[in-house]
Design an enzyme around this catalytic site. Structure first.
Site, PDB file in Angstrom:
ATOM      1  N   GLY A 117      87.844  40.134  65.844  1.00 36.38           N
ATOM      2  CA  GLY A 117      89.070  39.572  65.287  1.00 36.38           C
ATOM      3  C   GLY A 117      89.031  39.329  63.795  1.00 36.38           C
ATOM      4  CG  HIS A 118      86.817  37.858  59.999  1.00 34.55           C
ATOM      5  ND1 HIS A 118      86.065  38.416  58.998  1.00 34.55           N
ATOM      6  CD2 HIS A 118      87.492  36.845  59.412  1.00 34.55           C
ATOM      7  CE1 HIS A 118      86.229  37.768  57.860  1.00 34.55           C
ATOM      8  NE2 HIS A 118      87.095  36.800  58.095  1.00 34.55           N
ATOM      9  CG  PHE A 119      90.301  40.735  58.703  1.00 34.87           C
ATOM     10  CD1 PHE A 119      89.413  40.907  57.673  1.00 34.87           C
ATOM     11  CD2 PHE A 119      90.964  39.516  58.809  1.00 34.87           C
ATOM     12  CE1 PHE A 119      89.195  39.899  56.749  1.00 34.87           C
ATOM     13  CE2 PHE A 119      90.757  38.518  57.887  1.00 34.87           C
ATOM     14  CZ  PHE A 119      89.865  38.692  56.851  1.00 34.87           C
TER      15      PHE A 119
END
Length: 562
Positions: free
Chosen positions: A476-478
């Site tokens: 999720g990053h990113f």
């Protein structure tokens, strides 16, 4: 449409450009002269294995072999262990060096205009693919079947290809897709093809002309070079060898200005269908003359003149057919052969190679995540393997076992994700269901890097850190471009400093903090720590050979109060 052999030997084509290699154009007459010289040197062999980097030498060799009456064997790779495994299938092996040597020693001859050329049905070939056992499985073909497929495909693509367009190949011509699209198709249709090996965009992006046709794979289209946005626009981009995800299709369209045309098929069948992904769930359109149906298990079966004549061929691909349109969608495979980076990989073969190692007792190969097509392995190590794991860590253990597999397989078959367990998971029936195996990968996302090397000189330490691709902090990053968060880099520096220099974990101040370049999954970076006890501070720096400095700063700690 004139056939492959006839086009090469037609005197009217002698001055016609056929291919380009190292900046030089070769005419059909140049190629034919080399075929004439090579052919007499091959008459004592009935089965000739040919593996070339140069598409020009490859064309010369296969044509000379067919003229000499030999069956051409197409090894999937030139790895020595692989060739040893199929050595009973051929009595002569030709690579680029062997072909050049024979051509240099041969006497120049002129083509006999009254020579009887071999019929396409008599030009026999054998490809190799992974069977259900993982062993190299021979697949016999004839040039006639290949020409029959080209006959039905050419009318589909010809209207989109401008005059003078070249066929530019990034894929290997050793496999049926590359052989058809890079060699046989351009010879039959009179289009020039590029003969230099160019498996990477960097090797050919400066040599693309307007209207050229690109022969690629999903692996190429998932790794587009940014500079491709500035190259001339191709007329068609073909991709085959495995499914292309929608994101890659859209990125290709945006960067190269052409939506890729995917070809679905296999070594056994040749081409079956085509599609362009312009949105979600785009179906496959059968090639002209190809009939499709499903068996009782929901697997696709196909029938066409270039596949098995009047007989149906049963695939292991699970499909759904739209009866109204005749199109279909695919929903995975029913067997244990998967596509990784556009190449067919036998999970059984990977497992067998690992079990042959003195480091492994048992292993299961799988795709841990359908949205992440990297190959994974769950392995039970031998006592020797367990000792090595304790000594060198998981990352280097995986590298060691990859080397064992690399003796036999191409890079796509080398696992990138590893789980080492005491016992393979099984259910109450003693089976090893996929969901239990995949759970091992989902539950074990690492939180820390793997320390590969540690060098210390008093209060100065250098750590080589490998960052696993499945590190939790990348999630999720990113989305679509994972990088290591800066706060995590700072946290690791503090933790390592506290452990190595016996200083307080509580940091009072961080100064001169700079983030210069991102750290990405799979990277190996150096963490440099320099402790100044007199000033109660530690300088840290993350850097790598490839990128230079990634981040740096100064940590100042607070002394404990009484």
């Amino acid at each position: 449409m004139t056939g492959f052999i006839a086009n090469l030997h037609d005197p009217k084509n002698a001055a016609t450009a056929l291919c380009v290699e190292s900046g030089r154009a070769f005419c059909a007459g140049d190629i034919l002269a080399d075929i004439d010289r090579l052919c007499p040197t091959l008459r004592q062999s009935s089965r000739i294995a040919i593996h070339c980097e140069s598409a020009r030498l490859f064309l010369i060799a296969i044509t000379a072999a067919w003229r000499a009456g030999a069956t051409v064997i197409f090894p999937a790779t030139d790895r020595p262990a692989y060739l040893d495994g199929i050595s009973s299938q051929f009595d002569l092996y030709l690579d680029d060096a062997a072909i050049r040597e024979r051509l240099a020693a041969a006497t120049a001859t002129n083509t006999d205009n009254h020579m009887t050329l071999p019929a396409a049905t008599d030009c026999r070939a054998v490809f190799f693919t992974s069977g259900s056992t993982g062993d190299a499985k021979p697949i016999p073909k004839t040039l006639a079947l290949i020409e029959a497929e080209i006959t039905i495909q050419e009318p589909l693509w010809q209207p989109h290809i401008p005059n003078g367009a070249r066929i530019v190949g990034l894929v290997s011509h050793q496999h049926i897709y590359g052989l058809i699209f890079r060699i046989v198709w351009p010879v039959i249709t009179g289009r020039v093809f590029t003969a230099d090996p160019a498996p990477y965009w960097e090797m050919m992006q400066g040599d693309i002309n307007n209207g050229d046709v690109l022969i690629t794979s999903p692996a190429h289209l998932k790794n587009l070079h940014p500079d491709l946005a500035r190259v001339p626009r191709p007329s068609l981009i073909f991709s085959s060898g495995g499914p292309l995800d929608l994101a890659a299709a859209r990125e290709t369209t945006a960067i190269l200005g052409t939506c890729p045309t995917e070809i679905y098929g296999s070594t056994e069948t040749g081409g079956i269908a085509h599609r362009k992904q312009t949105g979600d769930n785009c179906p496959w359109h059968p090639l002209p003359g190809v009939e499709v149906a499903l068996n009782d298990a929901g697997c696709l079966r196909v029938r066409a003149a270039h596949i098995a004549g009047d007989d149906w061929y049963q695939t292991e691909d699970i499909a759904k057919i739209n009866d109204a349109t005749g199109t279909f969608t695919l929903h995975g495979r029913a067997d244990r052969v998967v596509k990784v980076e556009g190449k067919r990989i036998s999970l059984g073969a990977v497992e067998r190679h690992l079990r042959q190692s003195h480091l492994v007792e048992d292993a299961i190969a799988l795709i841990p995540d359908e949205n992440d097509r990297r190959l994974g392995v769950v392995a039970v190590l031998s006592p020797t393997g367990r000792d090595m794991l304790a000594d060198i860590g998981r990352f280097r253990m995986g590298r060691q076992l990859r080397r064992e597999i690399a003796k036999f397989e191409d890079d796509a078959a080398l696992p990138q994700r590893w789980r080492f367990v005491d016992q393979l998971p099984s259910d109450s029936q003693g089976k090893r269901p996929l969901h239990l195996l995949r759970a091992l990968f989902a539950e074990m996302e690492p939180l820390t890097p793997e320390i590969v090397i540690q060098n210390r000189d008093d209060d100065r330490v250098n750590l080589s850190l490998h960052l696993p691709t499945d590190l939790l902090y990348f999630r999720g990053h990113f989305p679509g471009m994972p990088i290591l968060p800066g706060v995590v880099q700072l946290h690791w520096a503090v933790d390592q400093a506290a452990a190595l220099f016996d200083v307080p974990v509580t940091i009072g101040e961080v100064t001169q903090l700079k983030y210069r370049k991102p750290i990405t999954p799979g990277s190996t970076v150096m963490l440099e720590l320099d402790c100044d006890r007199d000033r109660a501070k530690i300088k840290f720096r993350y850097h790598s050979d490839a990128e230079g400095d990634h981040s740096s700063g100064i940590l100042k700690w607070r002394e404990a109060t009484s």
